[in-house]
Enzyme design. Structure first.
Site, PDB file in Angstrom:
ATOM      1  N   ASP A 117     -46.695 -29.785  20.302  1.00 40.87           N
ATOM      2  CA  ASP A 117     -45.823 -29.704  19.143  1.00 40.87           C
ATOM      3  C   ASP A 117     -46.379 -30.683  18.117  1.00 40.87           C
ATOM      4  OD1 ASP A 117     -43.794 -28.747  17.586  1.00 40.87           O
ATOM      5  OD2 ASP A 117     -42.202 -29.201  18.996  1.00 40.87           O
TER       6      ASP A 117
ATOM      7  N   GLU B  49     -43.933 -32.947  15.823  1.00 37.20           N
ATOM      8  CA  GLU B  49     -42.996 -33.948  15.325  1.00 37.20           C
ATOM      9  C   GLU B  49     -43.066 -35.265  16.089  1.00 37.20           C
ATOM     10  OE1 GLU B  49     -41.418 -29.886  14.302  1.00 37.20           O
ATOM     11  OE2 GLU B  49     -42.307 -30.845  16.063  1.00 37.20           O
TER      12      GLU B  49
ATOM     13  N   HIS C 230     -40.349 -33.582  20.570  1.00 36.98           N
ATOM     14  CA  HIS C 230     -39.309 -34.272  19.796  1.00 36.98           C
ATOM     15  C   HIS C 230     -37.949 -34.064  20.436  1.00 36.98           C
ATOM     16  CE1 HIS C 230     -38.059 -30.324  18.371  1.00 36.98           C
ATOM     17  NE2 HIS C 230     -39.349 -30.063  18.204  1.00 36.98           N
TER      18      HIS C 230
ATOM     19  N   HIS D 263     -34.742 -31.018  16.240  1.00 38.18           N
ATOM     20  CA  HIS D 263     -34.258 -29.645  16.152  1.00 38.18           C
ATOM     21  C   HIS D 263     -34.474 -28.997  17.509  1.00 38.18           C
ATOM     22  CE1 HIS D 263     -38.584 -29.286  15.283  1.00 38.18           C
ATOM     23  NE2 HIS D 263     -38.497 -28.055  15.749  1.00 38.18           N
TER      24      HIS D 263
ATOM     25  N   GLU E  30     -36.175 -28.857  23.399  1.00 36.27           N
ATOM     26  CA  GLU E  30     -37.271 -27.960  23.748  1.00 36.27           C
ATOM     27  C   GLU E  30     -37.941 -28.329  25.076  1.00 36.27           C
ATOM     28  OE1 GLU E  30     -39.705 -27.861  20.222  1.00 36.27           O
ATOM     29  OE2 GLU E  30     -38.051 -27.035  19.028  1.00 36.27           O
TER      30      GLU E  30
END
Length: 276
Positions: free
Chosen positions: A8, A10, A104, A116, A135
């Site tokens: 990812d 972030e 994140h 998020h 996630e």
């Protein structure tokens, strides 16, 4: 030893704003450089532990953030949108370990940089068996199906804490301390990469988890959306139902974690049509 790496963005040291991680934005090239540095550090650490095969899944936004020619370890790179397994595309039962790099915190997590859960314009909260998740846990559903241990998770302190709720908990490396959703104290990239290198090496040696994530025989996924019409659209999918007296929330359950993840990804894509 074969290692699967889902990247990812972030959770990378130095990243605090969407402008650093979205294609075409002002600081995107800086962000790409920071992400590549952490990925290569993880691969180098895994190589030191005896790994010899790598598959990297570029999992953020456009999913074409990594320059293929600059990745270490002769890794295979999966990139581009519309992957059936999204952030876990390419995983199967042939892998020995999984790394979640630059991850994140969940959408509702306090003081988590750029928090998020897959789609910040649709998903307000996600829960597995009643526990709020991000996630890391959602993607662990796929790891559980393929019986592959999650060995390493990197990101901020919130991400590391959420990862500890997995059973078994992976080794974690914190590369920054989130102050708010758009502020953090980050390690210098060189220091962050050094810690990720060592973390990857340890994650495949003395701290390697004994088995893949474990979920109960009947696992329930609940998603709460920003608006009721998103929940109504999600319920178009067979097996997904709006929760009684909670018009913004849907739920689905089963004993096959891969089917649950596929349903989740389909719901994400359906609701995305309302906001794009």
């Amino acid at each position: 030893m074969k290692v699967y790496i889902s990247t990812d963005f972030e959770g990378v040291a130095g990243i605090v704003d969407w402008d650093q991680i979205m294609v075409g934005s002002h600081d995107y090239e800086l962000g790409r450089r920071l992400l590549l540095g952490e990925l290569n550090a993880a691969i180098d650490g895994a190589l030191a532990a005896g790994a010899d095969t790598f598959v990297v899944n570029d999992s953020h936004s456009s999913m074409r953030n990594l320059p293929p020619d600059l990745i270490h370890g002769d890794a295979t790179l999966i990139s581009g949108k519309h992957k059936p397994l999204y952030m876990m595309e390419g995983l199967d039962g042939s892998f020995d370990a999984i790394f979640f790099l630059g991850y994140h915190g969940s959408i509702g997590a306090s003081a988590a940089v750029l928090s998020h859960s897959y789609n910040p314009r649709a998903i307000w909260e996600a829960r597995i068996n009643g526990e709020v998740v991000g996630e890391t846990a959602l993607n662990a559903l796929v790891a559980a199906h393929y019986k592959t241990p999650i060995a390493l998770v990197t990101g901020d302190q919130v991400t590391a804490a959420e990862a500890q709720h997995l059973d078994p908990a992976p080794h974690t490396v914190e590369v920054k301390r989130s102050i708010s959703r758009f502020a953090a104290e980050s390690l210098h990239p060189t220091v962050a990469c050094g810690r990720i290198y060592e973390g990857a090496r340890l994650a495949l040696t003395e701290r390697k988890p004994a088995n893949a994530p474990i979920f109960p025989p009947q696992t329930r996924v609940e998603l709460t959306f920003l608006t009721a019409d998103m929940a109504e659209m999600a319920a178009w999918l067979r097996g997904v139902e709006v929760v009684e007296q909670q018009p913004r929330t849907v739920a689905f359950s089963g004993d096959n974690t891969l089917d649950l993840f596929r349903a989740f990804v389909t719901v994400v894509m359906l609701t995305r049509a309302l906001v794009e």
